[in-house]
Design an enzyme around this catalytic site. Structure first.
Site, PDB file in Angstrom:
ATOM      1  CG  ASN A 112      -1.833   1.197   1.264  1.00 25.34           C
ATOM      2  OD1 ASN A 112      -2.404   1.566   0.226  1.00 25.34           O
ATOM      3  ND2 ASN A 112      -2.003   1.821   2.410  1.00 25.34           N
ATOM      4  CG  HIS A 114      -0.560   6.453   4.648  1.00 25.08           C
ATOM      5  ND1 HIS A 114      -1.940   6.470   4.664  1.00 25.08           N
ATOM      6  CD2 HIS A 114      -0.163   7.357   5.583  1.00 25.08           C
ATOM      7  CE1 HIS A 114      -2.360   7.327   5.577  1.00 25.08           C
ATOM      8  NE2 HIS A 114      -1.296   7.888   6.152  1.00 25.08           N
TER       9      HIS A 114
END
Ligand code: GRF
Length: 218
Positions: A112, A114
Site C-alpha cells: 500500500n 500512504h
C-alpha cells in the site's frame, strides 16, 4: 539481476488512479520490470478503471454490495487474482479494507502507499486531505510517503520504503498533497522494482533490502 519475465501486478484503486498512471508510465519507459495484469475497483466510476481500459488492461468492478455474503465476495476477489496469475498486489488509493483471507494469501506480496510517514497520521479516517490537514494542524515540519506491506489493519504493515517531504510555512492541505503526490509517483515504482528484483526480505517488522545482483560474467 533484472527479471526476464515482468512481475505480474494487480492494482486495487477506488479513485482517480494517478499512482496507477505513474506506474504504467514507469513500465512503458522501461524503468519498472512489471506488467499490470488486472485493475480492480470497488467503485464503478473510478478513474483508475478508465486508465486500465485505455491501456487494454482488464478492469473489474468488484464490490461487497454485489454479493450476498462475505465468502462469495472474497471468492470473487481471489478468483480474479488467481485467474490473472497475480504475483504482487498493489493498493493505490483503495478505500476498502482487504479481507483477511486475501491478506493471508498475499502475505508479503501486497503493498500500500500512504501519503505520510507512518506510524504518524495513518489508520482509519486518515486518508486523502484528512492526512494533510492533520499534519498541518500539528505543525509538522516534515511529512512524506510510506510504501508498506499490507496486514489486516489500516496502515500498520511493515514499511518497505519511506521518503520525507518538507512542509512549507505557506502550505495548505492542497499544496502539501501535491508535493507529496509527486514523490508518491516516484517511490511506488521504486519499491515495486525491489520486489521485481526479489530484493525484499522481512525480518520481524523490519524489511531488509538486498543489494542489487550483477549479471554474472560468462
Ligand atoms: C494517494 O495519495 C495514496 O497515497 C493514497 O490514496 C491516494 C490515491 O491517489 N493511498 P491516486 O488515486 O493514485 O491519484
Amino acid at each position: 539481476m533484472r527479471r526476464r519475465v515482468p512481475l505480474r501486478l494487480a492494482a486495487f484503486a477506488s479513485g482517480r488512479g494517478s499512482n496507477l498512471a505513474a506506474i504504467l508510465e514507469k513500465i512503458d519507459t522501461g524503468k519498472l520490470d512489471a506488467q499490470v495484469v488486472l485493475v480492480l475497483s470497488n467503485n464503478s466510476d473510478a478513474g483508475a478503471l478508465d486508465i486500465a481500459r485505455q491501456h487494454g488492461i482488464p478492469a473489474m468492478h468488484i464490490s461487497r454490495k454485489q454479493f450476498n455474503d462475505d465468502q462469495t465476495y472474497e471468492n470473487a476477489l481471489l478468483t480474479a487474482l488467481a485467474d490473472s496469475q497475480t504475483e504482487l498486489v498493489i493498493l493505490a488509493g483503495y478505500m476498502k479494507k482487504i479481507p483477511v483471507s486475501i491478506v493471508r494469501t498475499f502475505q508479503g506480496r501486497m503493498l500500500n502507499i500512504h501519503p505520510a510517514l507512518l506510524p504518524s497520521f495513518g489508520g482509519q479516517g486518515l486518508y486523502g486531505h484528512f492526512v494533510h490537514e492533520a499534519v498541518l494542524a500539528f505543525g509538522c515540519k516534515v511529512s512524506g510517503v510510506t510504501v508498506h506491506l499490507v496486514d489486516a489493519q489500516y496502515d500498520t504493515g511493515a514499511p518497505v520504503m519511506q521518503r520525507s517531504v518538507p512542509v512549507l510555512e505557506e502550505d495548505t492541505a492542497e499544496t502539501l498533497a501535491a508535493r507529496i503526490l509527486k514523490e508518491e509517483h516516484q517511490i511506488y515504482a521504486e519499491a515495486i522494482q525491489l520486489f521485481a528484483e526479489g530484493r525484499v526480505r522481512l525480518d520481524g517488522r523490519r524489511t531488509k533490502i538486498l543489494p542489487p545482483e550483477f549479471e554474472k560474467q560468462p
